[in-house]
Design a protein around this motif. Sequence first.
Motif, short mmCIF file in Angstrom:
data_model
loop_
_atom_site.label_atom_id
_atom_site.label_comp_id
_atom_site.label_asym_id
_atom_site.label_seq_id
_atom_site.Cartn_x
_atom_site.Cartn_y
_atom_site.Cartn_z
N LEU A 90 -10.20 69.55 118.66
CA LEU A 90 -10.01 68.79 117.42
C LEU A 90 -8.71 68.00 117.46
O LEU A 90 -8.67 66.83 117.06
CB LEU A 90 -10.04 69.73 116.21
CG LEU A 90 -9.75 69.10 114.85
CD1 LEU A 90 -10.67 67.92 114.57
CD2 LEU A 90 -9.89 70.15 113.75
N ILE A 91 -7.64 68.61 117.97
CA ILE A 91 -6.37 67.90 118.13
C ILE A 91 -6.55 66.69 119.03
O ILE A 91 -6.12 65.57 118.71
CB ILE A 91 -5.29 68.83 118.72
CG1 ILE A 91 -4.95 69.96 117.76
CG2 ILE A 91 -4.04 68.03 119.10
CD1 ILE A 91 -4.19 69.56 116.53
N ASP A 92 -7.20 66.88 120.16
CA ASP A 92 -7.38 65.78 121.12
C ASP A 92 -8.25 64.67 120.55
O ASP A 92 -8.00 63.48 120.79
CB ASP A 92 -7.99 66.32 122.42
CG ASP A 92 -7.05 67.25 123.17
OD1 ASP A 92 -5.87 67.34 122.78
OD2 ASP A 92 -7.50 67.89 124.14
N ALA A 93 -9.30 65.04 119.82
CA ALA A 93 -10.18 64.02 119.23
C ALA A 93 -9.43 63.22 118.17
O ALA A 93 -9.56 61.98 118.11
CB ALA A 93 -11.41 64.69 118.62
N ALA A 94 -8.64 63.89 117.35
CA ALA A 94 -7.94 63.22 116.25
C ALA A 94 -6.79 62.35 116.72
O ALA A 94 -6.39 61.41 116.02
CB ALA A 94 -7.41 64.26 115.27
N ALA A 95 -6.26 62.65 117.91
CA ALA A 95 -5.10 61.91 118.40
C ALA A 95 -5.37 60.42 118.55
O ALA A 95 -4.44 59.62 118.49
CB ALA A 95 -4.63 62.51 119.73
N GLU A 96 -6.62 60.05 118.77
CA GLU A 96 -6.95 58.63 118.94
C GLU A 96 -7.73 58.10 117.73
O GLU A 96 -8.46 57.11 117.84
CB GLU A 96 -7.78 58.46 120.21
CG GLU A 96 -7.00 58.83 121.47
CD GLU A 96 -7.78 58.58 122.74
OE1 GLU A 96 -8.71 57.74 122.71
OE2 GLU A 96 -7.47 59.21 123.76
N TYR A 118 -11.98 72.63 100.77
CA TYR A 118 -13.20 72.01 101.29
C TYR A 118 -13.51 70.70 100.58
O TYR A 118 -13.88 69.71 101.22
CB TYR A 118 -14.38 72.97 101.12
CG TYR A 118 -14.35 74.21 101.97
CD1 TYR A 118 -14.26 74.14 103.35
CD2 TYR A 118 -14.44 75.47 101.38
CE1 TYR A 118 -14.25 75.29 104.13
CE2 TYR A 118 -14.43 76.63 102.15
CZ TYR A 118 -14.33 76.53 103.53
OH TYR A 118 -14.32 77.66 104.30
N SER A 119 -13.35 70.68 99.26
CA SER A 119 -13.69 69.49 98.48
C SER A 119 -12.77 68.32 98.82
O SER A 119 -13.17 67.15 98.69
CB SER A 119 -13.61 69.79 96.98
OG SER A 119 -14.55 70.78 96.60
N ALA A 120 -11.54 68.61 99.24
CA ALA A 120 -10.58 67.56 99.56
C ALA A 120 -10.88 66.88 100.89
O ALA A 120 -10.46 65.74 101.12
CB ALA A 120 -9.16 68.13 99.58
N LEU A 121 -11.62 67.56 101.77
CA LEU A 121 -11.88 67.02 103.10
C LEU A 121 -12.99 65.97 103.07
O LEU A 121 -13.94 66.07 102.30
CB LEU A 121 -12.29 68.14 104.06
CG LEU A 121 -11.29 69.27 104.30
CD1 LEU A 121 -11.90 70.30 105.25
CD2 LEU A 121 -9.98 68.75 104.85
N ASP A 122 -12.88 65.02 103.96
CA ASP A 122 -13.98 64.07 104.19
C ASP A 122 -14.95 64.64 105.22
O ASP A 122 -16.16 64.40 105.14
CB ASP A 122 -13.42 62.73 104.68
CG ASP A 122 -12.54 62.06 103.64
OD1 ASP A 122 -13.10 61.52 102.67
OD2 ASP A 122 -11.31 62.12 103.79
N VAL A 123 -14.41 65.39 106.18
CA VAL A 123 -15.22 66.03 107.22
C VAL A 123 -14.62 67.40 107.54
O VAL A 123 -13.40 67.53 107.66
CB VAL A 123 -15.27 65.19 108.52
CG1 VAL A 123 -16.00 65.94 109.63
CG2 VAL A 123 -15.91 63.85 108.27
N PHE A 124 -15.49 68.40 107.66
CA PHE A 124 -15.05 69.69 108.17
C PHE A 124 -15.41 69.72 109.66
O PHE A 124 -16.57 69.49 110.03
CB PHE A 124 -15.76 70.83 107.44
CG PHE A 124 -15.25 72.20 107.84
CD1 PHE A 124 -14.13 72.74 107.22
CD2 PHE A 124 -15.87 72.93 108.84
CE1 PHE A 124 -13.66 74.00 107.59
CE2 PHE A 124 -15.41 74.18 109.21
CZ PHE A 124 -14.29 74.71 108.59
N ALA A 125 -14.43 70.01 110.51
CA ALA A 125 -14.64 70.00 111.97
C ALA A 125 -14.63 71.42 112.50
O ALA A 125 -13.73 72.21 112.19
CB ALA A 125 -13.55 69.18 112.65
N PHE A 126 -15.62 71.73 113.34
CA PHE A 126 -15.82 73.12 113.77
C PHE A 126 -16.18 73.14 115.26
O PHE A 126 -17.36 73.19 115.63
CB PHE A 126 -16.94 73.72 112.94
CG PHE A 126 -16.88 75.22 112.79
CD1 PHE A 126 -15.94 76.00 113.44
CD2 PHE A 126 -17.80 75.87 111.97
CE1 PHE A 126 -15.89 77.37 113.28
CE2 PHE A 126 -17.77 77.24 111.79
CZ PHE A 126 -16.82 77.99 112.45
N PRO A 127 -15.18 73.16 116.15
CA PRO A 127 -15.47 73.09 117.59
C PRO A 127 -15.84 74.41 118.24
O PRO A 127 -16.17 74.44 119.42
CB PRO A 127 -14.16 72.56 118.17
CG PRO A 127 -13.11 73.04 117.21
CD PRO A 127 -13.74 73.02 115.85
#
Length: 372
Positions: free
Chosen positions: A219-225, A268-277
């Motif tokens: 998730l860190i690596d995906a979000a970095a870009e 949860y409500s504040a998020l646009d996407v919940f990410a679960f790797p």
Amino acid sequence: MSYRVAAFTDTYLPTVNGVTYTIKSWREWWERSGSKMDVVYPSSDGHRPESGEHPIRSLPFPFYDGYRLGTPRIPKAVRNAELVHAHTPFSIGLGGLRLARDRDIPFVASYHTPTSEYADYVSPTDSVASVVSKVSEAYERWFFGRADAVLAPSEATRDHIREEVGVDTPVEVVPNGIDTERFRPVETDDFLDRHDLRGDRPLVGYTGRHGYEKRLFELIDAAAEMDVTVVFGGDGPARRELERRATDRGADARFLGFLDREEMPAFYSALDVFAFPSPVETQGLVALEANACGTPVVGANAGALENTIADGETGYHYESGDVDDFRTAIRRTLGECETLRETCLDRREEFSVEHAVERLGDVYERVSAETT
């Protein structure tokens, strides 16, 4: 039909995780019907036992922070149980098995975690980890093979128990269920202000244990870009490494630590996407909690998440280990947020804990009839 159930577990309050939450929720709903469910668990500072909760002497587990090792003893208060339900195959679960055999009463066991997946925590080398993994599966096969029924929270976990662990005992799918009275869309202004999360960037988040097996570095690596803010709730042994990785990759990542249970619907409500790797989930309860709050989930196409996430309805899958695919799935989900949100809310009652406990009662009744 009601039963006096004794539940044996090696993780309970104040530790907050999927197993703890499931046991607490099942107990509350089971007792609403006038039945009884006692809980036997490792003693721990920070939790005052309520009526029906029976802590036993324990020691910290040196290889996995937050877990404790209890002894396989049987408190006198549960010796009149009519059915035993073990939520662990280890020492406290062995106490439950002994109680069931001594009293000749039904024994049900829940399969919450593939123990072989955690071999790295107690193994200094890959070769040792391989041996530990094989021994773990052999032990699981022995323990769960002695149950009158094994409960799996998902179809994927049921298949794992049957095909990989090799258990011949009947395996019933009983989803853990979520409290839909608690997990629903809520106002988020106070939460965003309290944690300084206001801004123009979409929020992509995860909450739960920061364990290495969860593969949160993806998730860190995906979000970095990406032009997003990553929000982590919870804590665990991998947190410091994740914080360093976020700094090295230039990812905008916020680590909130453990959140009070009352804050979770707002998280949860504040998020646009919940990410679960994580590829090792047996159900992925937090994904369902996010969905119940109207937040779509992007998760690995491995383990129970293959079933928990409905592609194009409650979120999207990505190929586990493929960071580019993870990033693509997050972007796609952000682009379809409103449509996915509506589907999530339409399906929320399917995963209620009330339905789960009704199914649990059916299993209890069947095994009781078969063993009398």
